[in-house]
Design a protein around this motif. Structure first.
Motif, PDB file in Angstrom:
ATOM      1  N   VAL A   1      -1.310 -65.805 -23.047  1.00  0.00           N
ATOM      2  CA  VAL A   1      -1.297 -66.429 -24.370  1.00  0.00           C
ATOM      3  C   VAL A   1       0.004 -66.051 -25.069  1.00  0.00           C
ATOM      4  N   ALA A   2       0.792 -67.067 -25.398  1.00  0.00           N
ATOM      5  CA  ALA A   2       2.053 -66.854 -26.119  1.00  0.00           C
ATOM      6  C   ALA A   2       1.721 -66.744 -27.604  1.00  0.00           C
ATOM      7  N   ALA A   3       1.842 -65.518 -28.133  1.00  0.00           N
ATOM      8  CA  ALA A   3       1.440 -65.267 -29.520  1.00  0.00           C
ATOM      9  C   ALA A   3       2.506 -64.492 -30.282  1.00  0.00           C
ATOM     10  N   ALA A   4       3.741 -64.499 -29.752  1.00  0.00           N
ATOM     11  CA  ALA A   4       4.780 -63.644 -30.333  1.00  0.00           C
ATOM     12  C   ALA A   4       5.666 -64.346 -31.355  1.00  0.00           C
ATOM     13  N   GLY A   5       5.306 -65.573 -31.710  1.00  0.00           N
ATOM     14  CA  GLY A   5       6.104 -66.287 -32.710  1.00  0.00           C
ATOM     15  C   GLY A   5       5.819 -65.793 -34.120  1.00  0.00           C
ATOM     16  N   SER A   6       6.676 -66.166 -35.049  1.00  0.00           N
ATOM     17  CA  SER A   6       6.473 -65.700 -36.424  1.00  0.00           C
ATOM     18  C   SER A   6       5.758 -66.745 -37.274  1.00  0.00           C
ATOM     19  N   GLY A   7       5.830 -68.015 -36.875  1.00  0.00           N
ATOM     20  CA  GLY A   7       5.132 -69.033 -37.652  1.00  0.00           C
ATOM     21  C   GLY A   7       5.876 -69.425 -38.916  1.00  0.00           C
ATOM     22  N   LEU A   8       7.177 -69.606 -38.795  1.00  0.00           N
ATOM     23  CA  LEU A   8       8.010 -69.958 -39.967  1.00  0.00           C
ATOM     24  C   LEU A   8       7.511 -71.207 -40.676  1.00  0.00           C
ATOM     25  N   ARG A   9       7.149 -72.224 -39.884  1.00  0.00           N
ATOM     26  CA  ARG A   9       6.751 -73.498 -40.505  1.00  0.00           C
ATOM     27  C   ARG A   9       5.388 -73.406 -41.196  1.00  0.00           C
TER      28      ARG A   9
ATOM     29  N   PRO B   1       2.265 -62.960 -38.946  1.00  0.00           N
ATOM     30  CA  PRO B   1       2.566 -63.825 -37.796  1.00  0.00           C
ATOM     31  C   PRO B   1       1.463 -64.872 -37.630  1.00  0.00           C
ATOM     32  N   LYS B   2       1.858 -66.086 -37.240  1.00  0.00           N
ATOM     33  CA  LYS B   2       0.891 -67.193 -37.178  1.00  0.00           C
ATOM     34  C   LYS B   2      -0.356 -66.849 -36.357  1.00  0.00           C
ATOM     35  N   ALA B   3      -0.183 -66.160 -35.241  1.00  0.00           N
ATOM     36  CA  ALA B   3      -1.327 -65.881 -34.366  1.00  0.00           C
ATOM     37  C   ALA B   3      -2.377 -64.997 -35.027  1.00  0.00           C
TER      38      ALA B   3
ATOM     39  N   GLY C   1       6.461 -59.517 -26.821  1.00  0.00           N
ATOM     40  CA  GLY C   1       7.093 -60.796 -26.551  1.00  0.00           C
ATOM     41  C   GLY C   1       8.592 -60.710 -26.776  1.00  0.00           C
ATOM     42  N   GLY C   2       9.255 -61.865 -26.728  1.00  0.00           N
ATOM     43  CA  GLY C   2      10.701 -61.907 -26.905  1.00  0.00           C
ATOM     44  C   GLY C   2      11.078 -62.804 -28.067  1.00  0.00           C
ATOM     45  N   ALA C   3      12.369 -63.112 -28.135  1.00  0.00           N
ATOM     46  CA  ALA C   3      12.895 -63.887 -29.258  1.00  0.00           C
ATOM     47  C   ALA C   3      12.551 -65.372 -29.152  1.00  0.00           C
ATOM     48  N   THR C   4      12.224 -65.835 -27.945  1.00  0.00           N
ATOM     49  CA  THR C   4      11.849 -67.244 -27.754  1.00  0.00           C
ATOM     50  C   THR C   4      10.528 -67.299 -26.995  1.00  0.00           C
ATOM     51  N   ARG C   5       9.867 -68.460 -27.040  1.00  0.00           N
ATOM     52  CA  ARG C   5       8.617 -68.599 -26.292  1.00  0.00           C
ATOM     53  C   ARG C   5       8.875 -68.334 -24.808  1.00  0.00           C
ATOM     54  N   THR C   6       9.991 -68.845 -24.304  1.00  0.00           N
ATOM     55  CA  THR C   6      10.312 -68.641 -22.892  1.00  0.00           C
ATOM     56  C   THR C   6      10.389 -67.150 -22.564  1.00  0.00           C
ATOM     57  N   ALA C   7      11.038 -66.375 -23.424  1.00  0.00           N
ATOM     58  CA  ALA C   7      11.160 -64.929 -23.189  1.00  0.00           C
ATOM     59  C   ALA C   7       9.793 -64.250 -23.286  1.00  0.00           C
ATOM     60  N   SER C   8       8.947 -64.726 -24.184  1.00  0.00           N
ATOM     61  CA  SER C   8       7.614 -64.126 -24.339  1.00  0.00           C
ATOM     62  C   SER C   8       6.753 -64.370 -23.103  1.00  0.00           C
ATOM     63  N   VAL C   9       6.774 -65.607 -22.589  1.00  0.00           N
ATOM     64  CA  VAL C   9       5.972 -65.917 -21.401  1.00  0.00           C
ATOM     65  C   VAL C   9       6.512 -65.135 -20.205  1.00  0.00           C
TER      66      VAL C   9
ATOM     67  N   ASP D   1      -0.889 -71.597 -25.755  1.00  0.00           N
ATOM     68  CA  ASP D   1      -0.354 -71.240 -27.068  1.00  0.00           C
ATOM     69  C   ASP D   1      -1.450 -70.613 -27.935  1.00  0.00           C
ATOM     70  N   ALA D   2      -1.143 -69.483 -28.559  1.00  0.00           N
ATOM     71  CA  ALA D   2      -2.072 -68.904 -29.536  1.00  0.00           C
ATOM     72  C   ALA D   2      -2.303 -69.882 -30.681  1.00  0.00           C
ATOM     73  N   ALA D   3      -1.332 -70.760 -30.900  1.00  0.00           N
ATOM     74  CA  ALA D   3      -1.394 -71.703 -32.009  1.00  0.00           C
ATOM     75  C   ALA D   3      -2.332 -72.886 -31.747  1.00  0.00           C
ATOM     76  N   ARG D   4      -3.048 -72.865 -30.615  1.00  0.00           N
ATOM     77  CA  ARG D   4      -4.037 -73.927 -30.315  1.00  0.00           C
ATOM     78  C   ARG D   4      -5.419 -73.285 -30.249  1.00  0.00           C
TER      79      ARG D   4
ATOM     80  N   ALA E   1      -5.162 -79.513 -30.711  1.00  0.00           N
ATOM     81  CA  ALA E   1      -3.889 -79.697 -31.424  1.00  0.00           C
ATOM     82  C   ALA E   1      -3.289 -78.356 -31.829  1.00  0.00           C
ATOM     83  N   LYS E   2      -1.975 -78.327 -31.924  1.00  0.00           N
ATOM     84  CA  LYS E   2      -1.279 -77.088 -32.295  1.00  0.00           C
ATOM     85  C   LYS E   2      -1.241 -76.947 -33.815  1.00  0.00           C
ATOM     86  N   VAL E   3      -1.523 -75.752 -34.281  1.00  0.00           N
ATOM     87  CA  VAL E   3      -1.373 -75.437 -35.701  1.00  0.00           C
ATOM     88  C   VAL E   3       0.096 -75.113 -35.934  1.00  0.00           C
TER      89      VAL E   3
END
Ligand code: CTP
Ligand code: MG
Length: 219
Positions: free
Chosen positions: A7-15, A21-23, A72-80, A98-101, A202-204
């Motif tokens: 599960v990719a959950a390392a994003g910050s959720g800026l939008r 963090p969004k997750a 995780g990393g700075a990008t989704r690719t790096a996190s996965v 995606d954690a966002a789903r 759907a993605k949040v």
């Protein structure tokens, strides 16, 4: 077939613009990431690794007791990529989600696993495009129509033969930034099979998506 989930959950959720963090943002009282982990497990995945923002690891550990976490990393690719490095040796298939789903029905997970069991090396859930679709130039003018019959919206979880995904990430340049994992295996020429996705998965991304998810849970 022993399947692991990432599960990719390392994003910050800026939008989304939340205070965390969004997750970790809650849907019906539970963090989005907990919902996402549950749909993988309910759909037949045996073990899960979650990529989290390093500076919030303690909060994720509290939200996901007993679940393996990696920084995780700075990008989704790096996190996965980071999570893939800790998938257990028994896994012959890996599903990346995606954690966002949060509300992906377990049936979607089962369809992806079914595609792998039937012999596909990469399987992604997709949905049709219902709107008329056009290309637009830098001046804002339509340059042409895109036949919508030929295009699909891609969701997660995306499933892979474990060795294929390992190899694709091994060969991928460290700086590569791709928005999903089908694109990663595509770089080594692996054919990607599609199965039916589900609108409920759907993605949040923005606040409105969270409001929609809340009303989905109430129904
Ligand atoms: N993701 C990740 N590591 C990153 C960036 C994103 O694991 N460095 C994950 C997110 O946590 C999310 C998924 O990839 O579950 C899809 O990304 P997206 O919806 O873009 O989430 P964010 O990047 O967090 O949101 P935003 O782009 O609005 O900042
Ligand atoms: Mg993002």
């Amino acid at each position: 077939m022993h399947a692991a989930g990432i599960v990719a959950a390392a994003g910050s959720g800026l939008r989304l613009g939340a205070d965390r963090p969004k997750a970790l943002v809650e849907l019906a009282g539970r963090p989005l990431v907990a919902w996402a982990v549950d749909s993988l497990l309910a759909g037949g995945v045996h073990e899960v690794v979650v990529a989290v923002p390093a500076e919030h690891r303690d909060e994720f550990a509290a939200a996901l007791p007993g679940v393996t976490l990696v920084d995780g990393g700075a990008t989704r690719t790096a996190s996965v990529r980071a999570a893939l490095g800790t998938v257990g040796p028994c896994a012959v298939a890996v599903l990346v989600h995606d954690a966002a789903r949060p509300l992906t029905p377990p049936d979607v997970v089962r369809r992806v696993l079914g595609g792998l069991e039937a012999g596909a090396r990469a399987v992604v859930p997709v949905l049709p495009v219902v709107d008329t679709t056009v290309a637009v130039g830098p001046d804002g003018r339509i340059t042409g129509a895109i036949p919508r019959e030929a295009i699909r919206r891609v969701q997660t979880p995306q499933g892979f033969d474990r060795r294929i995904l390992d190899e694709a990430y091994r060969r991928l340049p460290a700086s590569a930034e791709l928005t999903d994992d089908a694109a990663v295996v595509h770089t080594i020429g692996v054919p990607v099979q599609t199965v039916e996705g589900d609108e409920r998965g759907a993605k949040v991304t923005v606040a409105h998506d969270l409001a929609l998810a809340e009303s989905q849970v109430r129904r």
